[in-house]
Write an enzyme that holds these catalytic residues in place. Structure first.
Site, PDB file in Angstrom:
ATOM      1  N   GLN A  25       0.849  -1.178   0.000  1.00 49.56           N
ATOM      2  CA  GLN A  25       0.000   0.000   0.000  1.00 49.56           C
ATOM      3  C   GLN A  25       0.885   1.228   0.000  1.00 49.56           C
ATOM      4  O   GLN A  25       1.928   1.252   0.648  1.00 49.56           O
ATOM      5  CB  GLN A  25      -0.887   0.049   1.255  1.00 49.56           C
ATOM      6  CG  GLN A  25      -1.886  -1.037   1.325  1.00 49.56           C
ATOM      7  CD  GLN A  25      -2.751  -1.008   2.573  1.00 49.56           C
ATOM      8  OE1 GLN A  25      -3.643  -1.810   2.663  1.00 49.56           O
ATOM      9  NE2 GLN A  25      -2.502  -0.135   3.528  1.00 49.56           N
ATOM     10  N   GLY A  26       0.435   2.252  -0.712  1.00 47.83           N
ATOM     11  CA  GLY A  26       1.122   3.530  -0.721  1.00 47.83           C
ATOM     12  C   GLY A  26       0.098   4.639  -0.593  1.00 47.83           C
ATOM     13  O   GLY A  26      -1.039   4.509  -1.065  1.00 47.83           O
ATOM     14  N   TYR A  27       0.500   5.725   0.037  1.00 49.88           N
ATOM     15  CA  TYR A  27      -0.423   6.816   0.333  1.00 49.88           C
ATOM     16  C   TYR A  27      -0.065   8.057  -0.467  1.00 49.88           C
ATOM     17  O   TYR A  27       1.083   8.495  -0.483  1.00 49.88           O
ATOM     18  CB  TYR A  27      -0.438   7.091   1.840  1.00 49.88           C
ATOM     19  CG  TYR A  27      -1.034   5.913   2.553  1.00 49.88           C
ATOM     20  CD1 TYR A  27      -2.395   5.846   2.782  1.00 49.88           C
ATOM     21  CD2 TYR A  27      -0.251   4.811   2.882  1.00 49.88           C
ATOM     22  CE1 TYR A  27      -2.965   4.720   3.358  1.00 49.88           C
ATOM     23  CE2 TYR A  27      -0.808   3.682   3.458  1.00 49.88           C
ATOM     24  CZ  TYR A  27      -2.164   3.649   3.695  1.00 49.88           C
ATOM     25  OH  TYR A  27      -2.724   2.526   4.243  1.00 49.88           O
ATOM     26  N   LEU A  28      -1.080   8.624  -1.130  1.00 48.99           N
ATOM     27  CA  LEU A  28      -0.913   9.848  -1.900  1.00 48.99           C
ATOM     28  C   LEU A  28      -1.156  11.071  -1.024  1.00 48.99           C
ATOM     29  O   LEU A  28      -0.891  12.186  -1.447  1.00 48.99           O
ATOM     30  CB  LEU A  28      -1.866   9.846  -3.104  1.00 48.99           C
ATOM     31  CG  LEU A  28      -1.585   8.722  -4.117  1.00 48.99           C
ATOM     32  CD1 LEU A  28      -2.773   8.523  -5.050  1.00 48.99           C
ATOM     33  CD2 LEU A  28      -0.322   9.021  -4.900  1.00 48.99           C
TER      34      LEU A  28
END
Length: 151
Positions: A25-28
């Site tokens: 998961q990656g967060y913008l």
């Protein structure tokens, strides 16, 4: 859609049949933003999710995206990522749970979440002995905070 869930640390890994899938998961958005915009690769599927602030209950909107869209946006999440294995299973009463075992700098952290149809059901839930301390309202255990190595 409203998401109602409780989150706990894991005291001991549970026995029983579990289904495992690798996640990244990656967060913008950053932890200080009032919303959460997340990219997720779950096995061979890709998603973009928007979540509102909240503890027990919050709004969540998710769409499936293709690998090209994911790979185009993924670099924007640099420094705000987590990798984990998600184990899905059922409690003795049939309630579903998702147990995340974090990799890398967050290892050996394990968190378990249980989703509910109502806040009343969530409040009435009695966690099994293998669940640890409840962290539903502790912002340090939100995945967007964990992506920045907090706690």
């Amino acid at each position: 859609m409203t998401e109602i869930e409780r989150k706990f640390l894991v005291a001991t890994f549970p026995d029983g049949e579990l289904h495992a899938v690798p996640l990244r998961q990656g967060y913008l958005t950053t932890p200080t933003d009032s919303i959460e915009l997340r990219l997720r690769q779950q096995g061979t599927e890709y998603f973009m999710t928007l979540k509102s602030e909240g503890g027990l209950s919050r709004q969540e909107y998710e769409i499936q995206i293709d690998v090209t869209q994911f790979e185009m946006l993924w670099p924007a999440t640099e420094g705000r990522r987590v990798e984990k294995t998600r184990y899905s299973g059922k409690l003795p009463d049939g309630q579903l749970f998702e147990l995340d075992v974090f990799a890398g700098h967050l290892s050996p952290l394990m968190l378990v979440e249980v989703e509910f149809l109502s806040e009343d059901a969530a409040q009435a839930f009695i966690p099994p002995p293998w669940f640890g301390e409840e962290v539903t309202e502790d912002k340090r255990y939100k995945n967007k905070a964990l992506a920045l190595s907090i706690p």
